[in-house]
Every structure is written in C-alpha cells, then in structure tokens.
Design a protein around this motif. Structure first.
Motif, PDB file in Angstrom:
ATOM      1  N   GLU A   1      -7.094  -0.892  -0.382  1.00 51.13           N
ATOM      2  CA  GLU A   1      -7.376  -0.338   1.021  1.00 51.13           C
ATOM      3  C   GLU A   1      -8.829  -0.711   1.148  1.00 51.13           C
ATOM      4  O   GLU A   1      -9.412  -0.672   2.471  1.00 51.13           O
ATOM      5  CB  GLU A   1      -7.315   1.142   0.628  1.00 51.13           C
ATOM      6  N   GLN A   2      -9.415  -0.996   0.016  1.00 47.85           N
ATOM      7  CA  GLN A   2     -10.991  -1.478   0.414  1.00 47.85           C
ATOM      8  C   GLN A   2     -11.277  -2.696   1.173  1.00 47.85           C
ATOM      9  O   GLN A   2     -12.167  -2.799   1.943  1.00 47.85           O
ATOM     10  CB  GLN A   2     -11.616  -1.807  -0.984  1.00 47.85           C
ATOM     11  N   VAL A   3     -10.082  -3.522   1.114  1.00 49.68           N
ATOM     12  CA  VAL A   3     -10.237  -4.808   1.739  1.00 49.68           C
ATOM     13  C   VAL A   3      -9.110  -4.952   3.023  1.00 49.68           C
ATOM     14  O   VAL A   3      -9.080  -5.948   3.555  1.00 49.68           O
ATOM     15  CB  VAL A   3     -10.037  -6.145   0.677  1.00 49.68           C
ATOM     16  N   LEU A   4      -8.533  -3.849   2.990  1.00 50.56           N
ATOM     17  CA  LEU A   4      -7.540  -3.699   4.342  1.00 50.56           C
ATOM     18  C   LEU A   4      -8.420  -4.029   5.482  1.00 50.56           C
ATOM     19  O   LEU A   4      -9.306  -3.201   5.866  1.00 50.56           O
ATOM     20  CB  LEU A   4      -6.740  -2.637   4.372  1.00 50.56           C
ATOM     21  N   PRO A   5      -7.855  -4.513   6.594  1.00 52.08           N
ATOM     22  CA  PRO A   5      -8.589  -4.499   7.963  1.00 52.08           C
ATOM     23  C   PRO A   5      -8.440  -3.237   8.538  1.00 52.08           C
ATOM     24  O   PRO A   5      -7.447  -2.251   8.201  1.00 52.08           O
ATOM     25  CB  PRO A   5      -7.617  -5.701   8.823  1.00 52.08           C
ATOM     26  N   ALA A   6      -9.399  -2.984   9.307  1.00 52.07           N
ATOM     27  CA  ALA A   6      -9.158  -1.401  10.047  1.00 52.07           C
ATOM     28  C   ALA A   6      -7.829  -1.049  10.840  1.00 52.07           C
ATOM     29  O   ALA A   6      -7.354  -0.035  10.399  1.00 52.07           O
ATOM     30  CB  ALA A   6     -10.375  -1.442  11.138  1.00 52.07           C
TER      31      ALA A   6
ATOM     32  N   ALA B   1       0.925  -1.202   0.040  1.00 52.45           N
ATOM     33  CA  ALA B   1      -0.029   0.032  -0.035  1.00 52.45           C
ATOM     34  C   ALA B   1       0.825   1.060   0.014  1.00 52.45           C
ATOM     35  O   ALA B   1       0.430   2.156  -0.854  1.00 52.45           O
ATOM     36  CB  ALA B   1      -0.820  -0.054   1.032  1.00 52.45           C
ATOM     37  N   VAL B   2       1.908   1.127   0.794  1.00 54.08           N
ATOM     38  CA  VAL B   2       2.718   2.568   0.972  1.00 54.08           C
ATOM     39  C   VAL B   2       3.502   2.401  -0.361  1.00 54.08           C
ATOM     40  O   VAL B   2       3.731   3.653  -1.012  1.00 54.08           O
ATOM     41  CB  VAL B   2       3.696   2.397   2.102  1.00 54.08           C
ATOM     42  N   GLY B   3       3.990   1.370  -0.898  1.00 52.60           N
ATOM     43  CA  GLY B   3       4.834   1.510  -2.335  1.00 52.60           C
ATOM     44  C   GLY B   3       3.934   2.137  -3.440  1.00 52.60           C
ATOM     45  O   GLY B   3       4.303   2.616  -4.358  1.00 52.60           O
ATOM     46  N   LEU B   4       2.778   1.677  -3.531  1.00 57.77           N
ATOM     47  CA  LEU B   4       1.598   2.055  -4.397  1.00 57.77           C
ATOM     48  C   LEU B   4       1.195   3.661  -4.253  1.00 57.77           C
ATOM     49  O   LEU B   4       1.243   4.295  -5.079  1.00 57.77           O
ATOM     50  CB  LEU B   4       0.314   1.357  -4.424  1.00 57.77           C
ATOM     51  N   GLY B   5       1.295   4.042  -3.031  1.00 57.37           N
ATOM     52  CA  GLY B   5       0.876   5.473  -2.695  1.00 57.37           C
ATOM     53  C   GLY B   5       2.266   6.097  -3.292  1.00 57.37           C
ATOM     54  O   GLY B   5       2.072   7.351  -3.744  1.00 57.37           O
ATOM     55  N   ARG B   6       3.486   5.692  -3.174  1.00 60.37           N
ATOM     56  CA  ARG B   6       4.713   6.406  -3.674  1.00 60.37           C
ATOM     57  C   ARG B   6       4.737   6.481  -5.230  1.00 60.37           C
ATOM     58  O   ARG B   6       5.209   7.556  -5.989  1.00 60.37           O
ATOM     59  CB  ARG B   6       5.947   5.850  -3.047  1.00 60.37           C
ATOM     60  N   ALA B   7       4.149   5.488  -5.462  1.00 57.26           N
ATOM     61  CA  ALA B   7       4.300   5.158  -7.241  1.00 57.26           C
ATOM     62  C   ALA B   7       3.210   6.182  -7.695  1.00 57.26           C
ATOM     63  O   ALA B   7       3.474   6.503  -8.730  1.00 57.26           O
ATOM     64  CB  ALA B   7       4.006   3.724  -7.500  1.00 57.26           C
TER      65      ALA B   7
ATOM     66  N   SER C   1      -2.922   3.731 -12.876  1.00 56.63           N
ATOM     67  CA  SER C   1      -2.876   2.255 -12.449  1.00 56.63           C
ATOM     68  C   SER C   1      -2.500   1.942 -10.903  1.00 56.63           C
ATOM     69  O   SER C   1      -2.916   1.144 -10.174  1.00 56.63           O
ATOM     70  CB  SER C   1      -1.802   1.426 -13.191  1.00 56.63           C
ATOM     71  N   SER C   2      -1.456   2.822 -10.495  1.00 53.48           N
ATOM     72  CA  SER C   2      -1.244   2.770  -8.787  1.00 53.48           C
ATOM     73  C   SER C   2      -2.216   3.325  -8.292  1.00 53.48           C
ATOM     74  O   SER C   2      -2.721   2.380  -7.133  1.00 53.48           O
ATOM     75  CB  SER C   2       0.063   3.541  -8.867  1.00 53.48           C
ATOM     76  N   VAL C   3      -3.135   4.366  -8.459  1.00 53.27           N
ATOM     77  CA  VAL C   3      -4.174   4.717  -7.824  1.00 53.27           C
ATOM     78  C   VAL C   3      -5.142   3.524  -7.720  1.00 53.27           C
ATOM     79  O   VAL C   3      -5.911   3.454  -6.522  1.00 53.27           O
ATOM     80  CB  VAL C   3      -4.711   6.101  -8.508  1.00 53.27           C
ATOM     81  N   ARG C   4      -5.596   3.291  -8.847  1.00 48.69           N
ATOM     82  CA  ARG C   4      -6.403   2.137  -8.935  1.00 48.69           C
ATOM     83  C   ARG C   4      -6.393   0.918  -8.115  1.00 48.69           C
ATOM     84  O   ARG C   4      -7.099   0.329  -7.333  1.00 48.69           O
ATOM     85  CB  ARG C   4      -6.764   1.549 -10.239  1.00 48.69           C
ATOM     86  N   ALA C   5      -4.876   0.506  -8.071  1.00 46.98           N
ATOM     87  CA  ALA C   5      -4.529  -0.723  -7.272  1.00 46.98           C
ATOM     88  C   ALA C   5      -4.585  -0.378  -5.863  1.00 46.98           C
ATOM     89  O   ALA C   5      -5.002  -1.204  -5.022  1.00 46.98           O
ATOM     90  CB  ALA C   5      -3.097  -1.208  -7.719  1.00 46.98           C
ATOM     91  N   LEU C   6      -4.328   0.868  -5.458  1.00 46.35           N
ATOM     92  CA  LEU C   6      -4.181   1.292  -4.173  1.00 46.35           C
ATOM     93  C   LEU C   6      -5.656   1.452  -3.733  1.00 46.35           C
ATOM     94  O   LEU C   6      -5.974   1.016  -2.478  1.00 46.35           O
ATOM     95  CB  LEU C   6      -3.440   2.715  -3.866  1.00 46.35           C
TER      96      LEU C   6
END
Length: 316
Positions: free
Chosen positions: A109-114, A83-89, A100-105
């Motif tokens: 994030e939609q399925v990440l536990p709280a 998630a952090v890597g996608l945010g930087r990308a 593409s990075s924004v879509r993947a992120l």
C-alpha cells in the motif's frame, strides 16, 4: 540512463508475464537490437534476477527461480488482487501468516498509486468478513500437499474422521479446495480405490512422500463434486428424503442439497447437518411436500417441530 532503466523495467515485466521469449521477439517489443537485449539481460543478472538463456533457433530467455526473491513488477489489476488477497489472509485461515500478510500489505500500500489505493481502500471499507470458527491450517501442510499434487507424488498421512476415528491413508492428491474458511483435499484413495475429500486441518502428513503416480482424468467438476460431498458426508447426520417435486425443479433452488430423479414428479434428496432440528427446519423451507426415509430420528424431529408450529397458531 533513464531510458535504459525504463527499458529494463519493461523487459522485466515481459519476462514475468511470459514463460519464454526469443531474442528477436524481445527486441521487437522493446524497439532495440538483439545485442541490446543481451546486454540488458546481463544487467538484470547483475541486479539479482535469475535470467536463463537457451541457445539455438528454438532457444530464448526465461526468468527462473533464484536463491533470493527479487522485486516483482505488477500491473494495476494484479496489484489490486494481491492487496485484497493479503487483506483476506490477514484475517486468518492459514496458521501463522496473519502478521506476515499485514507486513506485506503495508509495504504494498505504501507504493500503490493513489487511484489503486482508493480502489483497495473501498474494497476493504465496504467488505465485511465474518470470522469463522474453522480451524486454521499450518502453511507447511498446505505447501506439502500442493507440491505433492504438482509433482504427482502419493501422499501418506494420518487422518482423523468427523467421528474422531483415526486412520492411515495413502492417496494420490489432485486439488486443494478452500470453502467457507476450511481447506479440503480432493484425492484418489489408493486402498479404497475411490475419490475422497479430506479436511486438511485433520491431516498429519508423513514423510517422505510415496512413489510418483500417473494422473487420472478427473471424471467430474472438482468444485461441484466437493460441494456435493460436503453437503452430506462431512456432517454428523445424513438424511434421505422423498420429495414430491422433480429433481430438475429442485436443482434450480439454492438449497445446498443433492437431488436424484425418481420420476417426473418426485425425487430423492440428500442433506446433511450437525443438528436434526436444524435439518427439519431447512427441509421445511423447500416449499414442497416430503417424506422422511432416513434416519428415523429425523422423523421424530419433524413431528416435534410440527407440534411446536401447531401450538404457535392454536386458538386460546
């Protein structure tokens, strides 16, 4: 049914974490028989996971590459790292992957536990990215270079130097290095018979690649070697100074310079920059006496700067 599904997820996680498992090893990890392991492998294949089996005593199971990308299982630390890597990308650096990075992120994030979402959110909220003016690199160029390094194939490319001169290179690629928003290639230049560092955004790859080569043993730490080279070779001006302090003492300072020992009291410093006045200011921060060896223009810049400082404190 729930037990079988949970077991398949555990089995998939094991296959993704290890290159190859034997049947008995997996059976012991899952608490089932080897027959159940074989049946579960068939279920994974039905779901689209390319599980390869090697018969015999030394055989086992491994997860291979398929025609389509199946879902991946990530543990907590891996999920945060991705998630952090996608945010930087998403902030740039590699041309064309921001969207593409924004879509993947967003999907991740939609399925990440709280609890993990809070960790990623905190990192993004309290981390500041300063956009640089560094040119981005097409992803296909990065993958071509990386694949050539992996397969030990010579890379043939056109290269534009920092002074604008063009040349054709034949090199053995070894490592890609990302530094301050730019990508660099460390390679053995076949014609010049020496190690060279190339800016990837100045590379135009020629296809196909050259013949395979036998990898050389790297005689240095890659990060330190590239850092030293970039501190001088990539700049418009390259300066040489006699510093009135030992190399051991100066190397302990965060100067970004390279120091060669002369004796226990003096050393030679190498520093690069695009602006002579900027170099003069930077070396003044060393806090020690120095003498300009080259270029002569730097001595003029130091004199001009010293006069400006003198006027700033002169009596009126």
């Amino acid at each position: 049914m729930l037990e079988t599904s949970a077991r398949l997820l555990k089995l998939l996680s094991l296959l993704q974490a290890h290159r190859e498992w034997s049947g008995p090893e997996l059976a012991a990890r899952l608490g089932v028989t080897t027959r159940t392991v074989r049946n579960d492998m068939e279920r994974l294949r039905t779901l689209g996971y390319p599980v390869h089996a090697t018969p015999g005593v030394a055989g086992g199971y491994r997860l291979g590459a398929g025609a389509a990308l199946p879902p991946l299982l990530l543990d907590d630390e891996e999920a945060v790292a991705v998630a952090v890597g996608l945010g930087r990308a998403a902030g740039g650096g590699v041309a064309g992957i921001e969207e593409s990075s924004v879509r993947a992120l967003a999907k991740l994030e939609q399925v990440l536990p709280a609890k993990l979402r809070r960790r990623v959110g905190a990192l993004n909220a309290y981390t500041v990215q300063i956009p640089g003016a560094a040119p981005s690199v097409p992803p296909e160029v990065l993958t071509t270079v990386a694949n050539a390094a992996r397969d030990h194939e010579r890379l043939r490319f056109d290269y534009t130097g920092h002074d604008g001169t063009a040349s054709r290179r034949d090199a053995e690629p070894y490592r890609l290095v990302h530094r301050r928003g730019r990508w660099y290639l460390l390679a053995w230049d076949v014609e010049r018979r020496d190690w060279r560092t190339f800016r990837v955004d100045r590379i135009t790859v020629r296809t196909p690649n050259g013949p395979r080569f036998t990898p050389r043993e790297l005689p240095f730490d890659v990060a330190e070697h590239v850092e030293r080279g970039l501190n001088t070779a990539m700049w418009r001006y390259r300066a040489k100074l006699l510093v009135h302090a030992s190399a051991e003492r100066m190397r302990g300072l965060p100067t970004g310079m390279e120091f060669e020992p002369v004796d226990e009291h003096t050393s030679i410093a190498h520093v690069g920059g695009d602006d002579l006045t900027g170099i003069a200011v930077w070396i003044g921060l060393l806090g020690v006496d120095f003498e300009v060896i080259e270029p002569p223009e730097l001595a003029d810049a130091v004199r001009e700067l010293s006069e400006r400082y003198r006027r700033a404190v002169s009596e009126r």
